[in-house]
Motif scaffolding. Structure first.
Motif, short mmCIF file in Angstrom:
data_model
loop_
_atom_site.label_atom_id
_atom_site.label_comp_id
_atom_site.label_asym_id
_atom_site.label_seq_id
_atom_site.Cartn_x
_atom_site.Cartn_y
_atom_site.Cartn_z
N LYS A 1 -7.22 -11.03 37.46
CA LYS A 1 -7.09 -9.76 36.25
C LYS A 1 -6.09 -8.95 36.61
O LYS A 1 -6.06 -8.49 37.73
CB LYS A 1 -8.70 -9.23 36.09
N THR B 1 -3.40 -10.56 32.34
CA THR B 1 -3.51 -11.46 33.53
C THR B 1 -2.11 -11.56 34.35
O THR B 1 -1.14 -11.53 33.92
CB THR B 1 -3.85 -12.81 33.17
N PRO C 1 -7.12 -10.09 28.31
CA PRO C 1 -5.99 -10.39 27.82
C PRO C 1 -4.91 -10.16 28.74
O PRO C 1 -3.65 -10.51 28.61
CB PRO C 1 -5.84 -9.15 26.60
N THR D 1 0.02 -12.96 30.67
CA THR D 1 -0.59 -12.40 29.37
C THR D 1 -0.59 -11.18 29.34
O THR D 1 -1.08 -10.63 30.47
CB THR D 1 -1.68 -13.12 28.76
N ASN E 1 -7.61 -16.44 29.37
CA ASN E 1 -8.16 -14.97 28.62
C ASN E 1 -9.59 -15.04 28.20
O ASN E 1 -10.14 -13.87 28.12
CB ASN E 1 -7.28 -14.85 27.32
N THR F 1 -4.18 -21.32 28.89
CA THR F 1 -3.93 -19.89 28.68
C THR F 1 -5.23 -19.21 28.00
O THR F 1 -5.68 -18.00 28.23
CB THR F 1 -2.79 -19.64 27.73
N GLN F 2 -5.80 -20.04 27.04
CA GLN F 2 -6.80 -19.56 26.47
C GLN F 2 -8.18 -19.62 27.15
O GLN F 2 -8.99 -18.64 27.10
CB GLN F 2 -7.46 -20.64 25.17
#
Length: 296
Positions: A224, A98, A96, A255, A91, A87-88
């Motif tokens: 994105k 997605t 932020p 996210t 992003n 996840t990190q």
């Protein structure tokens, strides 16, 4: 999670290898769940909504090319996508907001597990912009002999090559295309828990698995949120209708929030039409579409 140097490398080359993106507990749970799914495939005699069977599959010797939509098969896969180093990285590269395009777990059986011919993901699902990527999370160690992913650096900034053969979309490039430069390929090997990242326009493929070990890689294909799919690509979403599509979009938001103002960029688009005779998986598409193999 990613350093400025890693981000710059991804921008320039279109791919990365990132180590230790999941915890040991998450890795072990995914390995156990995956083993259970493969075990359950012993009772399956033909490909279905969960499994793509490889040649030679039987109850005695289960051989799969793929487990479909693993994030819907067990919560651990979805947890890794939304609550881990994966996840990190997502992003860091896409921002932020997605959206998940699809997921798949390519298991590539030992002793000749099917190759994936050279292709660009973008050819399968063009969007309004190309902020799209794929993660390949290694569930077991991947080495040179068990069919690792290969990429050609920088091709995400070049043309999208033809993925047609015999008048249909076959999901693979012609290895005789003069713009195909296999000598520039980079092989992505690594330890379990590492993850490859490649841009949707990067040329990539993988040879057959000639080892005695399965090659299990969990793939998430992600966009994105302001990249919207173009009608005509091969996706179940076009059959949902407006209400079900909206509900499905909520489920596919990884996210942040969905974006209702698509960003339109000048990106190369050729629709993946007409479809091959069997387009139920990339393996069937490449075979039934008459794709010429680069691995024979």
């Amino acid at each position: 999670m990613l350093s400025s140097a890693q981000k710059a490398s991804y921008d320039q080359n279109g791919f990365l290898m990132v180590e230790d993106v999941v915890t040991p507990d998450q890795l072990k749970r995914m390995q156990d769940v995956t083993a259970g799914l493969i075990e359950a495939s012993r009772h399956i005699s033909q490909s279905d909504d969960v499994y793509d069977l490889d040649k030679g599959h039987s109850a005695e010797t289960p051989r799969l090319t793929r487990i479909k939509l693993p994030h819907k098969r067990d919560p651990v896969y979805h947890e890794v996508l939304t609550q881990s180093g994966v996840t990190q990285v997502l992003n860091d590269l896409l921002g932020p907001d997605t959206t998940l395009i699809t997921s798949k777990l390519n298991t590539k059986a030992p002793g000749g597990g099917a190759a994936v011919e050279w292709h660009q993901d973008w050819a399968f699902y063009p969007h309004t912009n190309d902020d799209l990527l794929a993660f390949g999370l290694l569930l077991e160690d991947v080495e040179e002999d068990n069919g690792p992913l290969m990429v050609i650096p920088g091709t995400h900034k070049g043309p999208v090559l033809s993925h047609h053969a015999n008048g249909v979309f076959c999901g693979a490039i012609d290895p005789d295309d003069p713009l195909f430069e296999p000598e520039k390929a980079v092989t992505l090997t690594g330890k379990a828990g590492s993850m490859s990242v490649h841009h949707a326009r990067v040329l990539h493929g993988s040879a057959p698995n000639v080892s005695d070990r399965a090659r299990k890689i969990l793939f998430f294909e992600v966009a994105k949120a302001d990249a919207w799919p173009i009608l005509g690509a091969s996706s179940y979403i076009h059959a949902l209708g407006q209400r079900r599509f909206w509900d499905d979009l909520q489920d596919r938001t990884i996210t942040g929030q969905p974006c209702l103002t698509p960003r339109l960029e000048n990106v190369p688009v050729t629709m993946p039409l007409p479809p091959a005779k069997d387009n139920t998986s990339i393996f069937k598409m490449q075979e039934s579409g008459g794709a010429k193999s680069a691995f024979t």
